[in-house]
Design a protein around this motif. Structure first.
Motif, PDB file in Angstrom:
ATOM      1  N   ILE A  16      -1.164   7.786   9.447  1.00 19.71           N
ATOM      2  CA  ILE A  16      -0.755   8.359   8.175  1.00 19.71           C
ATOM      3  C   ILE A  16       0.131   7.351   7.451  1.00 19.71           C
ATOM      4  N   GLY A  17      -0.026   7.251   6.126  1.00 20.38           N
ATOM      5  CA  GLY A  17       0.743   6.287   5.350  1.00 20.38           C
ATOM      6  C   GLY A  17       1.327   6.912   4.099  1.00 20.38           C
ATOM      7  N   LEU A  18       2.152   6.135   3.426  1.00 17.36           N
ATOM      8  CA  LEU A  18       2.864   6.591   2.241  1.00 17.36           C
ATOM      9  C   LEU A  18       2.683   5.540   1.146  1.00 17.36           C
ATOM     10  N   TYR A  19       2.593   5.982  -0.100  1.00 20.68           N
ATOM     11  CA  TYR A  19       2.452   5.019  -1.199  1.00 20.68           C
ATOM     12  C   TYR A  19       3.081   5.575  -2.468  1.00 20.68           C
ATOM     13  N   ARG A  20       3.329   4.675  -3.412  1.00 24.88           N
ATOM     14  CA  ARG A  20       3.871   5.071  -4.710  1.00 24.88           C
ATOM     15  C   ARG A  20       3.491   4.007  -5.742  1.00 24.88           C
ATOM     16  N   TRP A  21       3.091   4.463  -6.919  1.00 17.36           N
ATOM     17  CA  TRP A  21       2.752   3.553  -8.018  1.00 17.36           C
ATOM     18  C   TRP A  21       4.019   3.146  -8.754  1.00 17.36           C
ATOM     19  N   GLU A  22       4.006   1.917  -9.268  1.00 13.60           N
ATOM     20  CA  GLU A  22       5.172   1.399  -9.963  1.00 13.60           C
ATOM     21  C   GLU A  22       4.737   0.247 -10.871  1.00 13.60           C
ATOM     22  N   ARG A  23       5.497  -0.018 -11.895  1.00  6.06           N
ATOM     23  CA  ARG A  23       5.226  -1.175 -12.737  1.00  6.06           C
ATOM     24  C   ARG A  23       6.244  -2.268 -12.415  1.00  6.06           C
ATOM     25  N   ARG A  24       5.743  -3.500 -12.352  1.00  6.93           N
ATOM     26  CA  ARG A  24       6.597  -4.630 -11.999  1.00  6.93           C
ATOM     27  C   ARG A  24       6.463  -5.724 -13.063  1.00  6.93           C
ATOM     28  N   THR A  25       7.518  -6.526 -13.189  1.00  8.73           N
ATOM     29  CA  THR A  25       7.532  -7.632 -14.146  1.00  8.73           C
ATOM     30  C   THR A  25       7.440  -8.953 -13.382  1.00  8.73           C
ATOM     31  N   LEU A  26       6.447  -9.761 -13.740  1.00  4.26           N
ATOM     32  CA  LEU A  26       6.258 -11.063 -13.108  1.00  4.26           C
ATOM     33  C   LEU A  26       6.600 -12.152 -14.110  1.00  4.26           C
ATOM     34  N   THR A  27       7.414 -13.086 -13.705  1.00  2.06           N
ATOM     35  CA  THR A  27       7.816 -14.189 -14.578  1.00  2.06           C
ATOM     36  C   THR A  27       7.536 -15.513 -13.870  1.00  2.06           C
ATOM     37  N   GLY A  28       7.535 -16.573 -14.676  1.00  2.00           N
ATOM     38  CA  GLY A  28       7.323 -17.907 -14.119  1.00  2.00           C
ATOM     39  C   GLY A  28       5.917 -18.431 -14.292  1.00  2.00           C
ATOM     40  N   LEU A  29       4.992 -17.596 -14.752  1.00  4.52           N
ATOM     41  CA  LEU A  29       3.615 -18.033 -15.027  1.00  4.52           C
ATOM     42  C   LEU A  29       3.362 -17.873 -16.522  1.00  4.52           C
ATOM     43  N   LYS A  30       3.627 -18.906 -17.283  1.00  5.66           N
ATOM     44  CA  LYS A  30       3.463 -18.852 -18.737  1.00  5.66           C
ATOM     45  C   LYS A  30       4.319 -17.724 -19.297  1.00  5.66           C
ATOM     46  N   GLU A  31       3.698 -16.744 -19.986  1.00  8.46           N
ATOM     47  CA  GLU A  31       4.475 -15.648 -20.570  1.00  8.46           C
ATOM     48  C   GLU A  31       4.797 -14.601 -19.502  1.00  8.46           C
ATOM     49  N   PRO A  32       5.909 -13.861 -19.665  1.00 11.64           N
ATOM     50  CA  PRO A  32       6.210 -12.785 -18.718  1.00 11.64           C
ATOM     51  C   PRO A  32       5.125 -11.715 -18.777  1.00 11.64           C
ATOM     52  N   GLU A  33       4.884 -11.077 -17.632  1.00 12.23           N
ATOM     53  CA  GLU A  33       3.784 -10.106 -17.542  1.00 12.23           C
ATOM     54  C   GLU A  33       4.245  -8.857 -16.818  1.00 12.23           C
TER      55      GLU A  33
END
Length: 894
Positions: A169-186
């Motif tokens: 059995i496992g657990l999960y959760r959706w989330e939004r993350r910010t990635l920087t360092g590759l051209k424009e922030p995403e």
């Protein structure tokens, strides 16, 4: 070797048929000549000898058929002959063939297209090993009126350690993350999982490895797994990405793997996966904001697994400390109960009912098409009675005639199926291009072997279905009487008219059912459009901006940066107002919490309410109406005023009158400070326009002593920008420049108009409406064509009667009224039958309707008037021809 000789003869019968037939003809002629010579030697004259020999030997055609059957190739040759004959007959009647094929291809194509959706969404198994073992593990909380409560770490640890029903059995959760360092922030969607989730799914990475228990341990260096599409788009499939550190939310994360190319989880595409890193030692009761997934052991049912977990919930409640401000008794009063369902059912939801309704709807269209083609065949075969009677008189059996008629209809059905596949393919491409947001597993909808088999069976069954009617009516004794009835005295029999009339009535009745269904959905859509959602969805742009702790640690500094961003956005030309919220109405997500009123007493935990954290100015940006009091100010935020606002329905529930709410005090947790209600906001249908507005509480973005947290701030928030330029590239570019002028590392995520989000909440209704409207329009068209065909045929076959009546002084208008009346009778009968069927069948749509009854009199009356008017128009055109009949010409032609 007898089998070899039979096989050799069968192959010769197929590929050397003409040579074998020539040899057989020669053999029969030799035998006939021997018989004649014997009769002459016996004293007969040549004429008598020939007649006697023919009687003795029998008809050559019958003998040749028996010989072919003896060669085991009779069936194949008969089939090939009938096929060739049917194609030739259809080729000689291009107009009939074209109309029949268009009618059938539309019906079969629409049916195959919908079946491809049903097959891709409902019937295909999920793309995991043993998908039936996969279930979602969530809960219901009836004690706080929450039917879907997710799951929590304290439950997960208990289930993982003590449940006997699962392999894992496992657990999960959706989330939004910010990635920087590759051209424009995403900003991108991420899936946070416990170490068990990916192995439970049974898939293997295309590169690297899955998360280990060490990766998932609290305090371990952060690792991440990339989606295949993101890996290809950002790194071009470079395998050296393994071991590379990417900056996510200001923290370096090591790439350890890449997902399979077709990996999707619950129809959402995450750009990255991260380990949850839950700390068992810090786990407390509460925080039901996760979702669970498990793989059941072989032979275990969902009910058995649910019973297993229900036994463990009391153990979990006494294994971990309660959240500060709550007691174990409070959590027991919530009455948590396991809510398990297969992963597939969790993905599909209640969409299956809608799809099966649409499948039945399109099936009705196909039935109407079959009835229409059957009517066309009846008319056509009626015109061939003389030909069929002559063939029967020349020795063709009734079975032979029936077989040929059935072959003709089957060929029509199969050709219609081929054209229908082309229509189905085009429809599927269009559906995928539109990509309705409510339709899961869209990438699995295609023309696959199952759809091909379904189309073939449907086409074959359709051909047999509409072909049996003329076979039954004309391949029997009626043919034998047609020669005697042919000529000047022939006229349309009541039996034939009755058969064609019944088919038209069936078409009209089925069309009524479909039109009533589409009419009810139109009325539903109109009702939804007139509902006041409590906010103004027009001329507003939305986007999300996240400020991670690694970038700005101090909560007050975060709030100040969010205020500065708002001020910059408000300075953009054309922007009327702007505000911040944690939840956009009718969008997914949001949070719920209890609301305690200071002047009330509680013997149990109160129900959960929707809670929103907002900035000053949000009400104007959203178009919310303030019923009483005032909204938040930045002074309230920074001077730590303990204030709150409530929705109008929550104020009525707690204090009876919204105006009485002003000055009252509420809190989400009785251990937290009480907060003064300073405003009452008009009800907002935030969960969808079809749903009632949920009671809601509003709090400032920057919170002091909230939920046992000394100082808290919402770091991922939605910006609402009201402007007539909403949706234009120019406004988005201006907003991006304004944001990056303060912090160039902040990406703009989920940029949409508020109207787009609002319309999305009604997409299922609009999708059902469009499909039913298309089906209803097709049914109406085919039904009208059927009435036109019957009346037109009646006019052409009653020309002699019309000529006699006109010669005897009957006015042309009176004759036209006769035929219009015939069409009207058919329409009225069909409408009456259809209304009765609709009253029973439209109840299936009950859950999809809003603001309208399944027995809505306006819809039923409108459909009846429409069909009757269409029937009169369809009957009037051939009736005009009857008015123009020349009596002398009609009598002479007969």
């Amino acid at each position: 070797m007898r089998w070899f000789a039979k096989l050799q003869m069968l192959l010769r019968s197929i590929f050397e048929r003409r040579q074998l037939d020539a040899e057989l003809d020669e053999e029969l002629r030799g035998h006939m000549e021997q018989e004649i010579e014997g009769n002459i030697r016996a004293g007969m004259s040549p004429e008598q000898a020939s007649s006697a020999a023919h009687r003795t030997v029998g008809p050559f055609s019958q003998i040749k058929d028996e010989c072919r059957d003896a060669r085991a190739a009779g069936f194949i040759q008969t089939f090939a002959h009938d096929l060739q004959y049917s194609l030739r007959i259809l080729w000689r009647s291009p107009l009939f063939t074209l109309i029949a094929l268009i009618t059938l291809s539309i019906g079969i194509g629409a049916t195959s297209a919908i079946f491809s959706v049903v097959n891709g969404v409902l019937l295909k198994p999920l793309p995991y090993p043993h998908p039936d073992e996969l279930i979602t593990v969530n809960h219901a909380a009836p004690g706080v009126n929450l039917p879907e409560a997710g799951t929590a770490p304290f439950l997960h640890f208990t289930y993982h350690d003590q449940a006997h029903s699962f392999q894992d059995i496992g657990l999960y959760r959706w989330e939004r993350r910010t990635l920087t360092g590759l051209k424009e922030p995403e900003d991108a969607l991420s899936l946070n999982v416990s170490a068990q989730v990916l192995p439970i799914l049974g898939l293997q990475p295309v590169l690297g490895r899955w998360f280990s228990d060490r990766d998932d341990a609290p305090g371990s260096p952060l690792t991440m797994i990339l989606s295949y599409a993101w890996w290809q788009a950002r790194f071009g499939g470079d395998r050296s990405v393994l071991g590379r550190a990417l900056t996510v939310d200001g923290v370096p994360c090591e790439v350890i793997g890449v997902l399979p190319s077709k990996f999707t989880f619950l129809d959402r595409n995450a750009a990255f996966l991260f380990p949850l890193q839950l700390d068992r030692n810090k786990t407390i009761l509460g925080n039901v904001s996760y979702e669970g997934i498990a793989r059941m052991k072989a032979g275990v049912t969902i009910d058995q697994a649910a019973a297993d977990l229900a036994h463990l919930i009391p153990i979990a409640l006494h294994s971990y400390p309660p959240q500060p401000g709550f007691t174990v008794k409070a959590f027991e009063d919530v009455r948590l109960a396991p809510r398990l369902e297969t992963l597939k059912n969790n993905l599909i939801g209640d969409l299956s009912k809608t799809l099966w309704v649409l499948m039945g709807t399109i099936g009705i269209v196909l039935l109407i098409a079959c009835a229409n083609v059957a009517n066309l065949l009846l008319v056509r075969v009626d015109g061939r009675q003389h030909e069929l009677a002559i063939r029967e008189a020349l020795g063709a059996g009734r079975r032979d005639i029936a077989r040929e008629l059935l072959m003709e209809s089957t060929v029509l059905g199969l050709l219609g199926g081929v054209l229908g596949l082309a229509i189905a393919y085009a429809g599927i491409r269009l559906l995928i291009a539109i990509a309705p947001a409510h339709l899961p597993r869209l990438n699995e909808i295609s023309i696959d072997p199952a759809v091909l088999a379904f189309t073939f069976i449907t086409a074959l069954a359709s051909g047999v279905l509409f072909g049996m009617i003329p076979v039954v009516k004309y391949a029997g004794p009626l043919i034998a009487t047609s020669l005697r009835g042919a000529g000047r005295t022939s006229s349309q029999t009541r039996d034939r008219r009755r058969t064609r009339g019944i088919l038209v009535v069936v078409q009209v009745a089925l069309a009524v059912v479909l039109l009533v269904g589409s009419g009810l959905m139109i009325r539903t859509f109109q009702a939804l459009r007139h509902v006041d959602p409590g906010f103004d969805p027009h001329n507003a742009l939305t986007m999300r901006i996240a400020i991670p702790p690694a970038q700005v640690k101090d909560p007050v500094a975060v709030a100040q940066l969010e205020q500065s961003l708002l001020d910059k956005i408000r300075e953009i030309p054309g922007v009327v107002s702007a505000g911040i919220t944690t939840f956009i109405p009718t969008d997914s997500g949001g949070s719920h919490y209890q609301v305690y009123a200071r002047d009330k007493t509680y013997d149990k935990v109160p129900p959960l309410r929707r809670q929103k954290f907002i900035s000053p100015g949000l009400l104007a940006a959203m178009g919310n109406r303030l019923v009483a009091g005032r909204e938040f100010s930045w002074t309230d935020v920074y001077e730590r005023h303990p204030v709150a606002m409530v929705s109008e329905n929550l104020a009525r529930e707690l204090w009876g009158d919204p105006r009485l709410a002003i000055g009252k005090e509420i809190t989400p947790n009785q251990k937290d400070p009480w907060r003064e209600v300073i405003g009452v906001v008009a009800d907002e249908r935030s969960e969808g326009v079809q749903q009632q507005a949920p009671p809601s509480a509003y709090y400032p973005l920057l919170l002091y002593h909230f939920d046992n947290n000394p100082v808290g701030v919402l770091r991922t928030v939605a910006y609402i920008i009201r402007s007539r330029r909403a949706g234009s590239p120019g406004l988005l570019a201006d907003v991006q420049r304004a944001v990056w002028s303060l912090d160039p590392s902040l990406p703009l995520a989920e940029v949409r108009t508020l109207e787009e989000i609002y319309s999305k909440s009604m997409q299922r209704t609009s999708f059902t409406l469009v499909m039913l409207a298309i089906a209803g329009a097709m049914a109406l068209l085919i039904g009208v064509v059927g009435i036109y065909g019957v009346i037109s045929y009646a006019v052409s076959h009653r020309r002699r009667e019309i000529g006699i009546r006109m010669a005897l002084g009957a006015p042309p208008r009176r004759l036209s009224r006769i035929f219009v009346a015939d069409g009207l009778v058919l329409a009225l009968t069909g409408v009456a039958c259809g209304l009765a069927a609709s009253a029973a069948l439209t109840r299936i749509l009950g859950s999809s309707l809003f603001g309208v009854s399944p027995l809505d009199p306006l819809t039923y009356a409108s459909v009846s008037i429409l069909l009757i008017a269409a029937a009169v128009a369809a009957s009037y055109i051939p009736a005009l021809r009857a008015m123009r009949v020349d009596p002398l010409e009609a009598l002479r032609s007969e």
